[in-house]
Structures are given as structure tokens and as C-alpha cells.
Design a protein around this motif. Sequence first.
Motif, PDB file in Angstrom:
ATOM      1  N   LEU A  20      80.141  99.259 134.583  1.00  0.00           N
ATOM      2  CA  LEU A  20      78.930  99.459 135.390  1.00  0.00           C
ATOM      3  C   LEU A  20      79.163 100.506 136.477  1.00  0.00           C
ATOM      4  CD1 LEU A  20      77.608  95.815 135.837  1.00  0.00           C
ATOM      5  CD2 LEU A  20      76.517  97.681 134.575  1.00  0.00           C
ATOM      6  N   THR A  38      79.885 110.225 145.023  1.00  0.00           N
ATOM      7  CA  THR A  38      79.326 109.167 144.180  1.00  0.00           C
ATOM      8  C   THR A  38      80.430 108.335 143.547  1.00  0.00           C
ATOM      9  OG1 THR A  38      77.400 110.541 143.712  1.00  0.00           O
ATOM     10  CG2 THR A  38      77.805 108.718 142.226  1.00  0.00           C
ATOM     11  N   ALA A  59      81.209 104.378 144.152  1.00  0.00           N
ATOM     12  CA  ALA A  59      81.276 103.416 143.049  1.00  0.00           C
ATOM     13  C   ALA A  59      82.581 102.626 143.087  1.00  0.00           C
ATOM     14  CB  ALA A  59      81.123 104.141 141.715  1.00  0.00           C
ATOM     15  N   GLU A  98      79.318 103.895 134.800  1.00  0.00           N
ATOM     16  CA  GLU A  98      77.984 104.279 134.318  1.00  0.00           C
ATOM     17  C   GLU A  98      77.104 104.730 135.479  1.00  0.00           C
ATOM     18  OE1 GLU A  98      74.135 102.137 132.256  1.00  0.00           O
ATOM     19  OE2 GLU A  98      76.127 101.328 131.873  1.00  0.00           O
ATOM     20  N   TRP A  99      77.174 103.992 136.585  1.00  0.00           N
ATOM     21  CA  TRP A  99      76.384 104.348 137.763  1.00  0.00           C
ATOM     22  C   TRP A  99      76.834 105.716 138.312  1.00  0.00           C
ATOM     23  CZ3 TRP A  99      77.717 104.770 143.065  1.00  0.00           C
ATOM     24  CH2 TRP A  99      76.641 104.882 143.912  1.00  0.00           C
ATOM     25  N   VAL A 120      75.472 108.458 136.005  1.00  0.00           N
ATOM     26  CA  VAL A 120      74.027 108.665 136.167  1.00  0.00           C
ATOM     27  C   VAL A 120      73.746 109.410 137.458  1.00  0.00           C
ATOM     28  CG1 VAL A 120      71.838 107.477 136.572  1.00  0.00           C
ATOM     29  CG2 VAL A 120      73.329 106.735 134.713  1.00  0.00           C
ATOM     30  N   GLU A 121      74.399 109.003 138.537  1.00  0.00           N
ATOM     31  CA  GLU A 121      74.186 109.670 139.825  1.00  0.00           C
ATOM     32  C   GLU A 121      74.735 111.093 139.806  1.00  0.00           C
ATOM     33  OE1 GLU A 121      72.477 108.660 142.566  1.00  0.00           O
ATOM     34  OE2 GLU A 121      71.841 107.015 141.295  1.00  0.00           O
TER      35      GLU A 121
END
Length: 54
Positions: free
Chosen positions: A43, A8, A12, A46-47, A50-51
Amino acid sequence: MGRALFVTFVTAVLVAGGVFYSLVYKSRRAKLTVDKLAALAGLGLEWAAVEGAA
């Protein structure tokens, strides 16, 4: 769990790099400021967070 978080995070970083490339090199009209770069980095992180939590 660790491998999924790594994948992840790498994804990103690649997405952020692609956005950075398109803003800087492909479009000379788009001005990349420190604020925009910080927002993109935020961003992406953050992504990834979250993932990684999912």
C-alpha cells in the motif's frame, strides 16, 4: 519532479513506520504477520507511485 517523488516516498515510509509501530508496540493484541506487513508495504509503495505519477 524528482524532489516531489522523494518527499512522497519519505512520507510513505514514515506513515508505514507509524502504522508498524502502532501495530507492534502499542497494541499487543494485534498480531503482525508477514502477510499484513507485505500488504502495508504494498500500500505504501502503491501510494508513493500514484502520488509520484501525479
